[in-house]
Write a protein that holds these residues in place. Sequence first.
Motif, PDB file in Angstrom:
ATOM      1  N   PHE A 166     -29.616 -26.362 -40.055  1.00 30.83           N
ATOM      2  CA  PHE A 166     -30.647 -26.311 -41.081  1.00 30.83           C
ATOM      3  C   PHE A 166     -30.019 -26.520 -42.451  1.00 30.83           C
ATOM      4  O   PHE A 166     -28.985 -25.912 -42.764  1.00 30.83           O
ATOM      5  N   VAL A 167     -30.635 -27.326 -43.269  1.00 32.62           N
ATOM      6  CA  VAL A 167     -30.174 -27.501 -44.642  1.00 32.62           C
ATOM      7  C   VAL A 167     -30.278 -26.167 -45.378  1.00 32.62           C
ATOM      8  O   VAL A 167     -31.297 -25.472 -45.280  1.00 32.62           O
ATOM      9  N   GLY A 168     -29.222 -25.774 -46.064  1.00 29.97           N
ATOM     10  CA  GLY A 168     -29.236 -24.525 -46.820  1.00 29.97           C
ATOM     11  C   GLY A 168     -28.842 -23.305 -46.018  1.00 29.97           C
ATOM     12  O   GLY A 168     -28.865 -22.190 -46.538  1.00 29.97           O
ATOM     13  N   PHE A 169     -28.483 -23.492 -44.726  1.00 23.86           N
ATOM     14  CA  PHE A 169     -28.020 -22.400 -43.870  1.00 23.86           C
ATOM     15  C   PHE A 169     -26.576 -22.690 -43.469  1.00 23.86           C
ATOM     16  O   PHE A 169     -26.283 -23.768 -42.942  1.00 23.86           O
ATOM     17  N   LYS A 170     -25.679 -21.742 -43.690  1.00 25.75           N
ATOM     18  CA  LYS A 170     -24.279 -21.930 -43.305  1.00 25.75           C
ATOM     19  C   LYS A 170     -23.737 -20.639 -42.724  1.00 25.75           C
ATOM     20  O   LYS A 170     -23.939 -19.569 -43.286  1.00 25.75           O
ATOM     21  N   GLU A 171     -23.042 -20.737 -41.594  1.00 23.40           N
ATOM     22  CA  GLU A 171     -22.542 -19.530 -40.935  1.00 23.40           C
ATOM     23  C   GLU A 171     -21.461 -18.850 -41.768  1.00 23.40           C
ATOM     24  O   GLU A 171     -20.540 -19.500 -42.285  1.00 23.40           O
ATOM     25  N   SER A 225     -28.505 -20.999 -49.198  1.00 20.50           N
ATOM     26  CA  SER A 225     -28.347 -21.674 -50.487  1.00 20.50           C
ATOM     27  C   SER A 225     -29.523 -22.619 -50.692  1.00 20.50           C
ATOM     28  O   SER A 225     -30.469 -22.623 -49.883  1.00 20.50           O
ATOM     29  N   GLU A 226     -29.518 -23.418 -51.743  1.00 18.45           N
ATOM     30  CA  GLU A 226     -30.648 -24.307 -52.034  1.00 18.45           C
ATOM     31  C   GLU A 226     -30.981 -25.172 -50.818  1.00 18.45           C
ATOM     32  O   GLU A 226     -30.076 -25.638 -50.127  1.00 18.45           O
ATOM     33  N   PRO A 227     -32.254 -25.353 -50.500  1.00 16.29           N
ATOM     34  CA  PRO A 227     -33.439 -24.996 -51.288  1.00 16.29           C
ATOM     35  C   PRO A 227     -34.000 -23.599 -51.000  1.00 16.29           C
ATOM     36  O   PRO A 227     -35.184 -23.344 -51.241  1.00 16.29           O
ATOM     37  N   TYR A 228     -33.172 -22.699 -50.496  1.00 13.99           N
ATOM     38  CA  TYR A 228     -33.641 -21.367 -50.090  1.00 13.99           C
ATOM     39  C   TYR A 228     -33.000 -20.261 -50.929  1.00 13.99           C
ATOM     40  O   TYR A 228     -32.714 -19.169 -50.433  1.00 13.99           O
ATOM     41  N   GLY A 229     -32.766 -20.551 -52.199  1.00 18.77           N
ATOM     42  CA  GLY A 229     -32.260 -19.525 -53.106  1.00 18.77           C
ATOM     43  C   GLY A 229     -30.802 -19.220 -52.861  1.00 18.77           C
ATOM     44  O   GLY A 229     -29.997 -20.092 -52.531  1.00 18.77           O
ATOM     45  N   ALA A 230     -30.464 -17.933 -53.001  1.00 19.66           N
ATOM     46  CA  ALA A 230     -29.087 -17.476 -52.792  1.00 19.66           C
ATOM     47  C   ALA A 230     -29.154 -16.135 -52.079  1.00 19.66           C
ATOM     48  O   ALA A 230     -29.644 -15.148 -52.637  1.00 19.66           O
ATOM     49  N   ASP A 245     -31.435 -13.284 -53.648  1.00 16.92           N
ATOM     50  CA  ASP A 245     -31.321 -12.919 -55.053  1.00 16.92           C
ATOM     51  C   ASP A 245     -32.362 -13.617 -55.917  1.00 16.92           C
ATOM     52  O   ASP A 245     -32.389 -13.415 -57.137  1.00 16.92           O
ATOM     53  N   GLU A 246     -33.215 -14.424 -55.282  1.00 17.96           N
ATOM     54  CA  GLU A 246     -34.268 -15.119 -56.016  1.00 17.96           C
ATOM     55  C   GLU A 246     -35.621 -14.733 -55.416  1.00 17.96           C
ATOM     56  O   GLU A 246     -35.824 -14.832 -54.201  1.00 17.96           O
ATOM     57  N   VAL A 247     -36.529 -14.315 -56.269  1.00 13.07           N
ATOM     58  CA  VAL A 247     -37.851 -13.888 -55.821  1.00 13.07           C
ATOM     59  C   VAL A 247     -38.604 -15.065 -55.206  1.00 13.07           C
ATOM     60  O   VAL A 247     -38.584 -16.181 -55.737  1.00 13.07           O
ATOM     61  N   GLY A 248     -39.245 -14.805 -54.079  1.00 11.36           N
ATOM     62  CA  GLY A 248     -40.080 -15.807 -53.438  1.00 11.36           C
ATOM     63  C   GLY A 248     -39.373 -16.685 -52.437  1.00 11.36           C
ATOM     64  O   GLY A 248     -40.009 -17.497 -51.751  1.00 11.36           O
ATOM     65  N   MET A 249     -38.067 -16.518 -52.312  1.00  5.61           N
ATOM     66  CA  MET A 249     -37.314 -17.404 -51.425  1.00  5.61           C
ATOM     67  C   MET A 249     -37.389 -16.977 -49.955  1.00  5.61           C
ATOM     68  O   MET A 249     -37.325 -17.830 -49.059  1.00  5.61           O
ATOM     69  N   ILE A 250     -37.513 -15.688 -49.681  1.00  9.94           N
ATOM     70  CA  ILE A 250     -37.659 -15.272 -48.283  1.00  9.94           C
ATOM     71  C   ILE A 250     -38.923 -15.881 -47.689  1.00  9.94           C
ATOM     72  O   ILE A 250     -38.949 -16.292 -46.523  1.00  9.94           O
ATOM     73  N   GLU A 251     -39.952 -15.987 -48.502  1.00 13.00           N
ATOM     74  CA  GLU A 251     -41.199 -16.595 -48.052  1.00 13.00           C
ATOM     75  C   GLU A 251     -40.989 -18.048 -47.623  1.00 13.00           C
ATOM     76  O   GLU A 251     -41.691 -18.561 -46.753  1.00 13.00           O
ATOM     77  N   LYS A 252     -40.010 -18.719 -48.223  1.00  9.41           N
ATOM     78  CA  LYS A 252     -39.707 -20.101 -47.842  1.00  9.41           C
ATOM     79  C   LYS A 252     -38.837 -20.171 -46.584  1.00  9.41           C
ATOM     80  O   LYS A 252     -38.892 -21.136 -45.835  1.00  9.41           O
ATOM     81  N   VAL A 253     -38.014 -19.131 -46.384  1.00 11.45           N
ATOM     82  CA  VAL A 253     -37.119 -19.104 -45.231  1.00 11.45           C
ATOM     83  C   VAL A 253     -37.888 -18.826 -43.935  1.00 11.45           C
ATOM     84  O   VAL A 253     -37.588 -19.403 -42.880  1.00 11.45           O
TER      85      VAL A 253
END
Length: 501
Positions: free
Chosen positions: A427-432, A445-450, A471-479
Motif C-alpha cells: 500500500f502506498v504510504g504504508f511501510k513495515e 506517511s503521505e497520503p495518510y498523515g504521519a 499526528d494529523e487529525v482526520g487521517m485515521i478516517e482515510k486509513v
Amino acid sequence: MAKKLPLALSSDIRGIAVATTDFIANLTPVEMAEIAAGLIQFLQNKGLAQKYKSGKLRVGIGRDSRISGPELKKAFVAALQKQGVNVIDFDLATTPAMFMSTQFAQFNCDAGIMLTASHLPYYYNGVKIFTKAGGVEEEDIRYIMAHPEIHENNFEGTYQTADLISIYSADLVAKIKAATKDFGEKPLTGWHIVVDAGNGAGGFFAEKVLQVLGADTNGSQFLNPDGNFPNHIPNPDNKEAMASIKAAVLTQKADLGVIFDTDVDRAALVGPNGAVLNRNNLIAVLSKIILTQHPGATIVTNSPTSDHLKDFIVLQGGQQVRYISGYKNVINKMIALNAEGIDTQLAIETSGHAAFKENYNLDDGAYVVAKILMMLPQLKAQGQTITDLIDQLNQPAETLEIRLKINESNFKVYGQEVIDALRAADFVGFKEDEENEEGVRLTLSEPYGAGWLLLRLSLHEPLLVLQVENDEVGMIEKVLPVLREFFATFTELDLAPFDKK
C-alpha cells in the motif's frame, strides 16, 4: 443456553466461578481441590519433595474482593491440609503481596497463591501462583492442571491466619522513607492524594501507606471491598475508571490521584490538572525516573506503544525494546536482557503491568506508585508536578483500537495468515517497522498523515487487535477504508466493528 467453557490457562488460571445465564461455572471447589493436588506435585518437582514428605511444606493463600473468593479459598485450604500441607490464610490480599509472602522471613512461604481474575467481570475468578523464584510460567500451569492426583505424607496440615497486608504496607513505607530521608519522617506532609480502589483489594493503600507518610487522603473513593464492583470496573486501562479518578482529583483539587486494579498488580495516576498518567504516559514517567537513576538503561515494553514514547526514551538517554504483549513476556525479556549483560531496569505494558529489576522483577502496582511517591518531595522542592516529568513527550492527534473477531476454530493460525498478508501488501504510504516482535507494525506517511498501525493477535481470545495512531487529525478516517477493503478478503473475520466507525 448457558455454555461451559474450558478454563483459560496462561501464566495463571481463570474461569467462571459464578454461574450466569450465559456461562456454566467451571472454577468450583471441585477444580480448586484438583489445582491444590497439582500444586503439591509441582512443588515437589521443584526441589521441595523432602520438605513435603516431612510435613513442613508451607503455602500462603490470599484473595481479592470477588464474591466467589471465600468459597474457593475454603476448598483450596481444605485440600491442602488434607494432603499434609501447612497453610497460612491471609484472606484479603493483593497479588504482589502474595509473592512477598515467600520473601518475608516471618512467613517464609514455599508458595503464595492469589485468588483473582484481575479486572474481569464479577463472575470470574482465577488462581495466580508464586514460588520464591517468582511467578510460574504457562507450562507450569499446564503441568499443575494435568496432575490432580491426591498425595499423602501421613501428616495433617496445620492452619493459621495472618495479616500480610500490614507487613507488606510497612515494607513499602520503609522503602519510601529510605528514598526520601532528607524530607523527614512524614515526607508526604502537605500532599493531597486520593485513591480509587474500585472496590478491589487496594483500599489499604490510603490508610496504611499514604496516611502513614503524612498525606491527606480525603476524597478517596471505593476503598471498601465489594466483589460486585458497583461503581466501575477496577481497571486502570478502562476509560470509565480513569474518568472516575480524574473527576475525583479535580473535585478535591488534589495533588495526585491513584487508581488500582482489583488485585493491585496494576496502577495508574492522575496529575493535579487532570492529566491522565496511564498507558504511554505512565511508561514515560517511570522511564524518566529510571533513566535518572540508571543512565543508559533499557526499557522493555509491549508492542502497542507510540512512536513518540520511543523518541522520549531515547531523548532521556535510554533504549526501548518493544516485545510481545503479556506481562510475563515483557518481564521474561527483561530478565533475559539482564542475563546478557544489558542493563534493563523496567518492563512495562501499556495495560499498566510494570516490573522493576530492583523489586524482584515483580509486576506490582503498589510499588509503581511507591516509586513515584519517592520523587514527590523532591519535585515539590523544585516547584514541579508529576506531569512536568513528561513535558517532552509528544501526544498523537488521534488514536483508535478495533478488535476483529475471528470466526475460525484454529483462530491463531488464521489470524497469523491475516497478519502475514498485511505485511506483504504493497500500500502506498504504508511501510513495515521492523523494530517490532509482535504482529505487524506499519509506519504511515503521505497520503495518510504521519503515524503508525499495529495488527496483532489477542493473547487469549479469538481476536485480531488493530491499533492506529496519527499526528494529523482526520487521517485515521482515510486509513480505515484501505484496511477494511483488505480485511474483507478474509471471510472469517467479523468486520462489524469497522462499520460502526
